[in-house]
Design a protein around this motif. Structure first.
Motif, mmCIF file in Angstrom:
data_model
loop_
_atom_site.group_PDB
_atom_site.id
_atom_site.type_symbol
_atom_site.label_atom_id
_atom_site.label_comp_id
_atom_site.label_asym_id
_atom_site.label_seq_id
_atom_site.Cartn_x
_atom_site.Cartn_y
_atom_site.Cartn_z
ATOM 1 N N LEU A 1 -10.574 11.020 50.562
ATOM 2 C CA LEU A 1 -10.471 10.322 51.755
ATOM 3 C C LEU A 1 -10.432 9.024 50.903
ATOM 4 O O LEU A 1 -10.172 8.321 51.556
ATOM 5 C CB LEU A 1 -11.704 10.412 52.157
ATOM 6 C CG LEU A 1 -11.385 11.497 53.270
ATOM 7 C CD1 LEU A 1 -12.296 11.530 54.248
ATOM 8 C CD2 LEU A 1 -10.728 11.440 54.348
ATOM 9 N N GLY B 1 -8.247 7.543 49.044
ATOM 10 C CA GLY B 1 -6.817 6.924 47.963
ATOM 11 C C GLY B 1 -6.784 6.356 50.363
ATOM 12 O O GLY B 1 -5.986 5.793 49.924
ATOM 13 N N CYS B 2 -7.053 6.423 50.463
ATOM 14 C CA CYS B 2 -6.887 6.528 52.364
ATOM 15 C C CYS B 2 -7.669 5.474 52.845
ATOM 16 O O CYS B 2 -7.259 4.923 53.938
ATOM 17 C CB CYS B 2 -7.077 7.692 53.173
ATOM 18 S SG CYS B 2 -5.850 8.904 52.236
ATOM 19 N N LEU B 3 -8.406 5.200 52.417
ATOM 20 C CA LEU B 3 -9.123 3.981 53.557
ATOM 21 C C LEU B 3 -8.496 2.321 53.466
ATOM 22 O O LEU B 3 -7.858 2.225 51.745
ATOM 23 C CB LEU B 3 -10.975 3.697 52.968
ATOM 24 C CG LEU B 3 -12.328 5.035 52.016
ATOM 25 C CD1 LEU B 3 -12.634 4.943 51.258
ATOM 26 C CD2 LEU B 3 -12.007 4.981 53.825
ATOM 27 N N PRO B 4 -8.456 1.945 54.538
ATOM 28 C CA PRO B 4 -7.656 0.552 54.974
ATOM 29 C C PRO B 4 -8.563 -0.607 54.333
ATOM 30 O O PRO B 4 -9.359 -1.975 54.850
ATOM 31 C CB PRO B 4 -7.057 0.443 56.168
ATOM 32 C CG PRO B 4 -8.243 1.320 56.203
ATOM 33 C CD PRO B 4 -8.752 2.149 55.992
#
Length: 473
Positions: free
Chosen positions: A314, A316-319
């Motif tokens: 996850l 790499g998906c954190l905005p």
């Protein structure tokens, strides 16, 4: 096939070498009737040996790995694992267990060979995917080991010594894989298969493939002498030249402030993470003794490993704009890790301790994944290997100092609850450091913006006064 064969062998080795059903119950085994050691001997005299040996062996193994081209060190690591568990099965007494911890430190320090071998036999475009495969199988192996150990203990009532034998069998299977790995022809430093820039076939206005691979964290034209060379492909670099280049790259890398900030968190948090993982089983033994109750360490290790793997995915998906909010996120999540450690220590409840341990490890895996990406984004493979080694060395140095003062019989030799209170305070200090780092960055950025705005107004005024149009009536 040239990529598939070594990848399969590495994945097989990584899975079976991580499949260790005894590991979640190691402290219970050492304190139990099979070894009959006291808690003081295990905590204060045996476990610290791993920390010290890992620290002492890390840099020599790092150089030996590159000089020997990975495969011999992988064979050494596999052999060290087997010897460790043979001794754990057959040897008795404190001195034997201390020697065991030293050999296990040798095996742990050799991890660098496992994670860097693949870079010597495949092209750069495969690095990310194959690294993911290798890391995933080791996590799956660790999770499977915890689950198997717990199921055998809970349902089959298997004695812990049988878990030692099962773990030893798994490691014996793992020790077969490195022998069939192809021997790399190149390595990052000593056996660099460089290509001449002048003979690369590129036009004067184009960069060669070797140049494209080189990334520098600062806006400089500095190229490592290891990375681009006009010498023949079979060149072998001397130790003195390797050390000079490593030192030059070290100075170049750590001048970059963002890299320095992420590296600082990496070293500080990894030190604390090692301590928590190493001594959590001792805390659990004090909260819920395995001699009196059924323990669920295997389930917890499995869940914490899977939660850590999910957190890593996850990451790499954190905005999140890490350049703006990185230090603040590190502060807040370090504070969460501190809270988990304090709860584990102060509540004295095994279920809350299990839950906080899972949360602690997942948070660490999330942040260490982000830190790895942020550091690697602007580094060549050579420099990433250097930064990874330096950060790990600093973490181990801090851990050795912490162990010597807090845990070792030479130091304060504190009880386990006091130790965990200190570890909670340690993560609180990390949170405070990065809170002030974030404040400093914000104030510095605002000051720069004000100065830029003031300079812009001054230039506009000067231009309007000197403009010919201003004299027209």
């Amino acid at each position: 096939m040239s990529v598939l064969f070594p990848t399969l062998l590495l994945c097989g080795y990584g899975f079976f070498s991580s499949l260790r059903p005894l590991e979640p119950f190691l402290t219970a085994f050492l304190l139990g009737p099979d070894k009959n050691l006291t808690e003081t001997q295990v905590v204060n005299e045996i476990y610290p040996i791993w920390t010290y040996s890992y620290l002492v062996l890390l840099f020599p193994i790092f150089l030996a790995t590159d000089f020997l081209r990975y495969k011999p060190v992988l064979v050494l690591q596999a052999t060290s694992y087997v010897v460790t568990y043979v001794m754990l099965w057959k040897a008795q007494g404190k001195l034997a267990m201390q020697l065991l911890e030293f050999i296990f430190g040798l095996a742990t320090a050799s991890d660098v060979a496992y994670y860097s071998y693949i870079y010597s036999v495949v092209e750069p475009e495969h690095y990310q995917r194959l690294t993911g495969y290798c890391r995933s199988v080791t996590l799956c192996g660790a999770a499977a080991g915890g689950l198997i150990g717990q199921l055998l203990l809970s349902f089959a009532k298997t004695p812990l010594v049988h878990l030692v034998i099962i773990t030893l069998a798994s490691l014996c299977v793992a020790s077969v894989f490195p022998w069939f790995l192809p021997m790399p022809k190149r390595s990052l430093f000593f056996h660099n298969s460089s290509r001449s820039v002048d003979n690369s076939g590129a036009s004067p206005g184009e960069k060669s493939e070797e140049e494209k691979e080189i990334k520098v964290p600062l806006n400089t034209d500095h190229f490592s002498s290891m990375s681009v060379s006009t010498e023949p492909q079979s060149q072998s670099i001397s130790l003195s030249k390797v050390l000079r280049t490593l030192f030059s790259d070290f100075l170049q890398c750590y001048r970059c402030r963002p890299l320095l900030a992420w590296s600082l968190w990496w070293a500080l948090a990894t030190c604390g993470h090692f301590q928590i993982v190493n001594y959590t089983q001792v805390l659990w033994e004090n909260v819920r003794p395995s001699s009196d109750y059924v323990i669920y360490n295997g389930y917890v290790e499995m869940l914490s490993t899977l939660a850590g793997a999910l957190a890593a995915l996850l990451a790499g998906c954190l905005p999140v704009s890490w350049s703006m909010w990185g230090e603040l996120v590190l502060c807040m999540l370090s504070l969460l890790m501190a809270a988990c450690v304090f709860i584990m220590d102060l509540l004295g409840n095994i279920w809350s301790s299990y839950g906080c341990y899972i949360c602690f490890r997942a948070t660490y895996m999330l942040l260490i994944t982000v830190a790895t990406y942020q550091i690697a984004a602007n580094l060549s493979m050579q420099r990433f290997a250097l930064v990874f080694g330096v950060n790990t060395f600093v973490a181990l140095l801090l851990q050795s100092l912490l162990t010597l003062v807090v845990v070792d019989s030479v130091g304060l030799e504190l009880d386990i609850f006091t130790q965990f209170f200190i570890y909670g305070a340690y993560f609180s200090v990390i949170a405070v450091i990065f809170f002030f780092a974030w404040l400093f960055k914000v104030t510095s950025r605002r000051r720069c913006e004000k100065e830029a705005l003031a300079n812009g107004h001054a230039e506009t005024s000067a231009e309007s006064e000197s403009s010919p149009c201003s004299n027209v009536s």
